[in-house]
Every structure is written in C-alpha cells, then in structure tokens.
Design a protein around this motif. Structure first.
Motif, PDB file in Angstrom:
ATOM      1  N   GLY A 184       0.792  -1.223   0.000  1.00 59.62           N
ATOM      2  CA  GLY A 184       0.000   0.000   0.000  1.00 59.62           C
ATOM      3  C   GLY A 184       0.826   1.275   0.000  1.00 59.62           C
ATOM      4  O   GLY A 184       0.355   2.322  -0.437  1.00 59.62           O
ATOM      5  N   ALA A 185       2.043   1.212   0.473  1.00 59.27           N
ATOM      6  CA  ALA A 185       2.899   2.401   0.509  1.00 59.27           C
ATOM      7  C   ALA A 185       3.523   2.708  -0.857  1.00 59.27           C
ATOM      8  O   ALA A 185       4.059   3.786  -1.061  1.00 59.27           O
ATOM      9  CB  ALA A 185       4.003   2.206   1.542  1.00 59.27           C
ATOM     10  N   LEU A 186       3.420   1.759  -1.779  1.00 58.36           N
ATOM     11  CA  LEU A 186       4.000   1.954  -3.106  1.00 58.36           C
ATOM     12  C   LEU A 186       3.023   2.697  -4.009  1.00 58.36           C
ATOM     13  O   LEU A 186       1.806   2.582  -3.858  1.00 58.36           O
ATOM     14  CB  LEU A 186       4.341   0.601  -3.736  1.00 58.36           C
ATOM     15  CG  LEU A 186       5.318  -0.267  -2.939  1.00 58.36           C
ATOM     16  CD1 LEU A 186       5.437  -1.640  -3.576  1.00 58.36           C
ATOM     17  CD2 LEU A 186       6.679   0.413  -2.869  1.00 58.36           C
ATOM     18  N   LEU A 187       3.550   3.438  -4.964  1.00 52.93           N
ATOM     19  CA  LEU A 187       2.712   4.146  -5.923  1.00 52.93           C
ATOM     20  C   LEU A 187       2.473   3.244  -7.134  1.00 52.93           C
ATOM     21  O   LEU A 187       3.289   3.184  -8.048  1.00 52.93           O
ATOM     22  CB  LEU A 187       3.368   5.460  -6.352  1.00 52.93           C
ATOM     23  CG  LEU A 187       3.497   6.502  -5.251  1.00 52.93           C
ATOM     24  CD1 LEU A 187       4.251   7.715  -5.764  1.00 52.93           C
ATOM     25  CD2 LEU A 187       2.132   6.898  -4.720  1.00 52.93           C
ATOM     26  N   ASN A 188       1.368   2.510  -7.091  1.00 54.90           N
ATOM     27  CA  ASN A 188       0.990   1.644  -8.196  1.00 54.90           C
ATOM     28  C   ASN A 188      -0.058   2.357  -9.042  1.00 54.90           C
ATOM     29  O   ASN A 188      -0.817   3.172  -8.538  1.00 54.90           O
ATOM     30  CB  ASN A 188       0.416   0.328  -7.657  1.00 54.90           C
ATOM     31  CG  ASN A 188       1.422  -0.427  -6.815  1.00 54.90           C
ATOM     32  OD1 ASN A 188       2.537  -0.671  -7.242  1.00 54.90           O
ATOM     33  ND2 ASN A 188       1.024  -0.789  -5.615  1.00 54.90           N
ATOM     34  N   ARG A 189      -0.115   2.021 -10.314  1.00 55.56           N
ATOM     35  CA  ARG A 189      -1.128   2.578 -11.211  1.00 55.56           C
ATOM     36  C   ARG A 189      -2.223   1.520 -11.375  1.00 55.56           C
ATOM     37  O   ARG A 189      -1.947   0.410 -11.820  1.00 55.56           O
ATOM     38  CB  ARG A 189      -0.494   2.951 -12.555  1.00 55.56           C
ATOM     39  CG  ARG A 189       0.622   3.980 -12.386  1.00 55.56           C
ATOM     40  CD  ARG A 189       1.232   4.447 -13.704  1.00 55.56           C
ATOM     41  NE  ARG A 189       1.697   3.429 -14.633  1.00 55.56           N
ATOM     42  CZ  ARG A 189       2.941   2.916 -14.642  1.00 55.56           C
ATOM     43  NH1 ARG A 189       3.833   3.301 -13.739  1.00 55.56           N
ATOM     44  NH2 ARG A 189       3.293   2.027 -15.543  1.00 55.56           N
ATOM     45  N   TRP A 190      -3.466   1.873 -11.030  1.00 57.24           N
ATOM     46  CA  TRP A 190      -4.580   0.930 -11.015  1.00 57.24           C
ATOM     47  C   TRP A 190      -5.514   1.149 -12.193  1.00 57.24           C
ATOM     48  O   TRP A 190      -5.760   2.279 -12.600  1.00 57.24           O
ATOM     49  CB  TRP A 190      -5.366   1.081  -9.718  1.00 57.24           C
ATOM     50  CG  TRP A 190      -4.620   0.536  -8.545  1.00 57.24           C
ATOM     51  CD1 TRP A 190      -3.714   1.197  -7.769  1.00 57.24           C
ATOM     52  CD2 TRP A 190      -4.691  -0.794  -8.038  1.00 57.24           C
ATOM     53  NE1 TRP A 190      -3.226   0.353  -6.807  1.00 57.24           N
ATOM     54  CE2 TRP A 190      -3.813  -0.875  -6.946  1.00 57.24           C
ATOM     55  CE3 TRP A 190      -5.416  -1.925  -8.401  1.00 57.24           C
ATOM     56  CZ2 TRP A 190      -3.639  -2.040  -6.214  1.00 57.24           C
ATOM     57  CZ3 TRP A 190      -5.251  -3.081  -7.664  1.00 57.24           C
ATOM     58  CH2 TRP A 190      -4.371  -3.133  -6.585  1.00 57.24           C
TER      59      TRP A 190
ATOM     60  N   GLU B 192       6.278  -1.037  -9.840  1.00 53.16           N
ATOM     61  CA  GLU B 192       7.695  -0.879 -10.179  1.00 53.16           C
ATOM     62  C   GLU B 192       8.491  -2.010  -9.526  1.00 53.16           C
ATOM     63  O   GLU B 192       7.932  -2.899  -8.898  1.00 53.16           O
ATOM     64  CB  GLU B 192       8.178   0.499  -9.712  1.00 53.16           C
ATOM     65  CG  GLU B 192       7.422   1.658 -10.351  1.00 53.16           C
ATOM     66  CD  GLU B 192       7.509   1.696 -11.870  1.00 53.16           C
ATOM     67  OE1 GLU B 192       8.582   1.352 -12.419  1.00 53.16           O
ATOM     68  OE2 GLU B 192       6.525   2.077 -12.515  1.00 53.16           O
ATOM     69  N   THR B 193       9.793  -1.949  -9.629  1.00 50.99           N
ATOM     70  CA  THR B 193      10.647  -3.020  -9.103  1.00 50.99           C
ATOM     71  C   THR B 193      10.429  -3.256  -7.613  1.00 50.99           C
ATOM     72  O   THR B 193      10.491  -4.391  -7.151  1.00 50.99           O
ATOM     73  CB  THR B 193      12.134  -2.731  -9.381  1.00 50.99           C
ATOM     74  OG1 THR B 193      12.475  -1.473  -8.814  1.00 50.99           O
ATOM     75  CG2 THR B 193      12.431  -2.717 -10.861  1.00 50.99           C
ATOM     76  N   GLU B 194      10.142  -2.184  -6.858  1.00 47.11           N
ATOM     77  CA  GLU B 194       9.926  -2.345  -5.411  1.00 47.11           C
ATOM     78  C   GLU B 194       8.701  -3.229  -5.139  1.00 47.11           C
ATOM     79  O   GLU B 194       8.674  -3.989  -4.178  1.00 47.11           O
ATOM     80  CB  GLU B 194       9.737  -0.979  -4.735  1.00 47.11           C
ATOM     81  CG  GLU B 194      10.959  -0.079  -4.806  1.00 47.11           C
ATOM     82  CD  GLU B 194      11.078   0.662  -6.145  1.00 47.11           C
ATOM     83  OE1 GLU B 194      10.082   0.739  -6.909  1.00 47.11           O
ATOM     84  OE2 GLU B 194      12.173   1.147  -6.435  1.00 47.11           O
TER      85      GLU B 194
END
Length: 173
Positions: free
Chosen positions: A100-106, A135-137
């Motif tokens: 949840g802390a990552l910036l994912n594109r939904w 991303e990689t993270e």
C-alpha cells in the motif's frame, strides 16, 4: 466509434465490457450514425431513425451491454457475462496490503493498464478483477526478483504473458 471485435478470444473482463458499453453510449450521444445503426439489431430499436436514438435516456447502459452481447453471438448480457467469466483465466491476486505504501497505477480495463505499462514501464499484474502496474519495489515486495529474465520473456505482463513457460516459472515462485 467502438467497433465490435472477438471478445471471447481476447478474454476481456466484464468491467472492460462495461467500459466499452459506456464508450458506445458516448459515441451514440455524440451523433455517430454507424453506432446508432448498430442498435437496430435490438428489439425495440429496429426501424427507428438513428437521430431518435440520441434522445437522452432512450438508450441506456443495459441496451449497450445487450448490443455487445448480441454482436458476440449471445442472446443476452447475462448469458454473455457468464461466458466471459467462464473463459477468463484465474490469476492469483498479486497485490498485498504491505504494498500500500507503493505508488501503483490501477486500472479496471486491461488495455488501459497494458498501454500504461508500455508507455511508462513497470510490471503489469492482476488483482481480483482489476489490474495494476507496479515498479521493481512492488515485485521485490512480492518476494520476486525484478531482474529475473523471465519478466522480459513475458513482456512484463503477468496477465497476458508473451511466453507461457516463463509465466509458469514466475507463477511457481
């Protein structure tokens, strides 16, 4: 205008068809005559002047969904929805709460997610009936190696992989 395709072959999600139906309605309301003519196959709209179909509230989302179903060879939206859901691959949800802390594109639509991945990079993954690009993270958070050559082999797309053997190896991990 939205054009009919081969939906079962593309195994699009129900949400993707709802999005297509909304685009179809917009095209109709924008005055696209070929779109209006497509609705003539539906009982109740046959023989109507295409301009009459543009009247606000006359053609609703349920009609557009039914049209897409009929164009795909099904008698109704419900029958089409059942066929779509039966043919969609069952994919494991690949998002976990610690991501949840990552910036994912939904995305609700696979094609939009794929286009985003192609333009901005990342890894295209499924989550229930949605898609996200991480991303990689995000890949590391799943316990996977983002530098694994199998990612390139599947074109960084876990939903519709370019290489099924590479996909199977990643899925095992």
């Amino acid at each position: 205008p939205d054009v009919p395709g081969s939906p079962i072959e593309r195994a699009e999600s129900v949400d993707a068809y709802r999005a297509r139906a909304r685009r179809l309605l917009k095209s109709l309301r924008d005055g696209d005559v070929p779109t209006a003519q497509r609705f003539a196959v539906l009982r109740g709209f046959a023989g109507l002047d295409p301009t009459a179909l543009r009247e606000e509230g006359r053609v609703r989302l349920k009609h557009a969904l039914t049209l897409l179903a009929v164009e795909a060879g099904h008698p109704s939206w419900v029958a089409f929805k059942v066929a779509l859901e039966a043919r969609l691959p069952t994919l494991p949800p690949m998002w976990q709460s610690h991501m949840g802390a990552l910036l994912n594109r939904w995305f609700a639509d696979y094609e939009e997610a794929r286009a985003s991945r192609e333009q901005e990079g990342g890894f295209l993954l499924p989550y229930r009936n949605q898609f996200f690009v991480t991303e990689t993270e995000g890949i590391r958070a799943l316990g996977l190696d983002p530098d694994d050559p199998d990612w390139e082999r599947i074109a960084w797309d876990f939903v519709r992989p370019a290489d099924l053997a590479a996909h199977a190896r990643l899925a095992e991990r």
